[in-house]
Structure formats: C-alpha cells, structure tokens
Design an enzyme around this catalytic site. Structure first.
Site, PDB file in Angstrom:
ATOM      1  N   SER A  11      60.222  61.609  21.092  1.00  0.00           N
ATOM      2  CA  SER A  11      59.613  62.853  21.865  1.00  0.00           C
ATOM      3  C   SER A  11      58.232  62.748  22.227  1.00  0.00           C
ATOM      4  O   SER A  11      57.908  63.800  23.087  1.00  0.00           O
ATOM      5  CB  SER A  11      60.153  64.056  21.028  1.00  0.00           C
ATOM      6  OG  SER A  11      59.504  63.827  19.867  1.00  0.00           O
ATOM      7  N   TYR A 142      50.961  56.007   2.595  1.00  0.00           N
ATOM      8  CA  TYR A 142      51.275  55.644   3.945  1.00  0.00           C
ATOM      9  C   TYR A 142      51.372  53.950   4.005  1.00  0.00           C
ATOM     10  O   TYR A 142      52.318  53.333   4.318  1.00  0.00           O
ATOM     11  CB  TYR A 142      50.209  56.050   4.977  1.00  0.00           C
ATOM     12  CG  TYR A 142      50.591  55.767   6.363  1.00  0.00           C
ATOM     13  CD1 TYR A 142      51.685  56.246   7.104  1.00  0.00           C
ATOM     14  CD2 TYR A 142      49.952  54.783   6.981  1.00  0.00           C
ATOM     15  CE1 TYR A 142      52.127  55.914   8.190  1.00  0.00           C
ATOM     16  CE2 TYR A 142      50.220  54.458   8.411  1.00  0.00           C
ATOM     17  CZ  TYR A 142      51.369  54.954   8.895  1.00  0.00           C
ATOM     18  OH  TYR A 142      51.447  54.792  10.277  1.00  0.00           O
TER      19      TYR A 142
END
Length: 267
Positions: A11, A142
């Site tokens: 998106s 991360y």
C-alpha cells in the site's frame, strides 16, 4: 502468459513501487494491505492481508490462486521497524517486530508453497535489510529480525529447490520511504543511560531515510531477479558504502569493525 505476483505490504513505500513497476511491465500483480482502500487508480489489485493473522494470509493467497489459477512469484515485503536501546525497549515490542518481520513472512511462505509445489515451479523473494548483516546500535532488534529472515531463507532455499522452487532474499539499504512513521520508537526516557546518544541516533536514522535512494531501484532489482533463470541466494540494493559495509564485516577483525560502526554512530 503473464506471471502472477503477490506482494505483501504494497500500500506504500517499496512494496507499492514494486507493484506498480511490475504491473506496468505486464505482470498480473496483487498487492496486500491490512486495510486495503482502492480509492486511487492503482495499476494492481489490493487485497486484505495481515501477516499476524493466518486466516487473512490463507484467504489472500487462495483468492489469487482461484482468480488466476496459479501463483508464480511471492514478494515478502511487509515489515515493521523498531528503534531503541535493547535495555530500554519493552520485550513485548521486541516480540511484535519478530512476529511481523520473521514469523509473518514465514506464514505467508507456508501458505504459498503448497500451490507452488503443485505447479512444480515458483519464486519467493524475501525483502530483508542490509541492517540484517550487522547488529546496529539502537536498531538491534530490527537487525536481528531481518538477519533471522536471511538465515531462514538460506535454509528454505535448500529445502524446496528439488521441488522447482527458488527462495532468495533482497536486502535494501536506506530508501526514501515513510518507514520512520510506522516504526515503533522506544521513548527517549529522561533517566535513561542512553538518552543523549539514542536521541542523536534517532535524528541520524531519519536523515538517512530522507536522503535514501528512490524506491524504483528496488522495483528494478525485483524485476531483474524474476527474469533470472538461476537467481542468486542473496542480493543487496543500496549505495556503495552500505553494500561495502557487509564486505568490511567479512574481512576486518570484529573489534575493528565495531570501532568503525561506533565512530559512524558517534558512540
């Protein structure tokens, strides 16, 4: 016959750029989003998929196969960022980033593989990160989640190769996206031992993203991989120094490399 491609996290950012680029090249592209809104005139179909919810993963993959009769390429791009000193970061947030970046990606692969096995062909591209090749300060979780996906990719590549399926990963460096807005940022606590250095590094991370490469470079790299008969296992897409940092880690003594990183992050 046009190849059918499913791209998670399409998106915005890198995923959206890949989806638009491939659809313009004639591929039948399905992108996914947790809350798809086809209000703008996208060149690809956006379907609902949340990597944390297995039922939505299965529904999205089944929808593509039902409509197209096959699934040729899966681009595992959905992910989330996280920053913070390891000591200060809530453990629940650590689990959340692994659930998205590692286990979510695995669950999407598990949904796609039965269809690819039936076809006796398929390509899975896992989007990892150059940060996954090293433990970066204040981005350790991360780095760890993306590094774990790199190793899972290596294992799965060997497991499915005899079935006609290729599994590869692409590690991007810094790209100009809105990833910073979607990150979990551990707060800069007033009494934290890392307060000043963490805040300075947050500012540095945002500057790196703002000055990052155009996402079209990732789209071009994905397109090239799809059109490679025998793709490599690991790909890196970033500026010279980001890719060279991986080479340096291989050849330099650990503490020398650590010192280089600490100087870069002013620690």
């Amino acid at each position: 016959m046009s190849k059918v491609v499913l791209i998670t996290g399409a998106s915005s950012g890198i995923g959206k750029s890949i989806a638009i680029f491939l659809s313009e090249k004639g591929y039948k592209v399905y992108g996914t989003s947790r809350n798809p809104k086809n209000k703008e005139n996208l060149s690809f179909e956006l379907v609902a998929l949340n990597v944390l919810k297995i039922d939505t993963i299965k529904s999205a993959v089944d929808l593509v196969v039902q409509k197209e009769g096959r699934l040729d390429v899966l681009v595992n791009n959905a992910g989330m960022g996280i920053t913070g000193p390891v000591e200060d970061t809530p453990t629940d947030e650590m689990r959340a980033v692994f659930n998205t970046n590692l286990f979510g990606a695995i669950d999407v692969m598990k949904a796609a593989l039965p269809h690819m096995r039936t076809q006796k062909t398929g390509l899975i591209i896992n989007v990892t990160s150059i940060a996954g090749y090293m433990g970066l300060p204040f981005r350790g979780l991360y780095s760890a989640s993306k590094g774990a996906l790199e190793l899972v990719t290596e294992a799965m590549s060997m497991e499915v190769k005899s079935l006609g399926i290729h599994v590869v990963n692409v590690a991007p460096g810094d790209f100009a996206t809105n990833i910073a807005a979607g990150r979990y940022h551990t707060p800069v606590f007033k009494n934290s031992a890392y307060k000043e250095k963490y805040q300075a590094n947050l500012d540095l991370m945002d500057a790196h993203v703002d000055s990052g490469m155009d996402t079209i470079e990732m789209a071009k790299a994905i397109h090239k991989i799809i059109n490679t008969k025998k793709p490599k296992l690991h790909y890196k897409v970033g500026d010279f120094m980001q890719k060279f940092s991986i080479v340096l880690k291989r050849i330099l003594p650990d503490r020398v490399y650590e010192k280089l990183l600490m100087n870069h992050y002013k620690l």
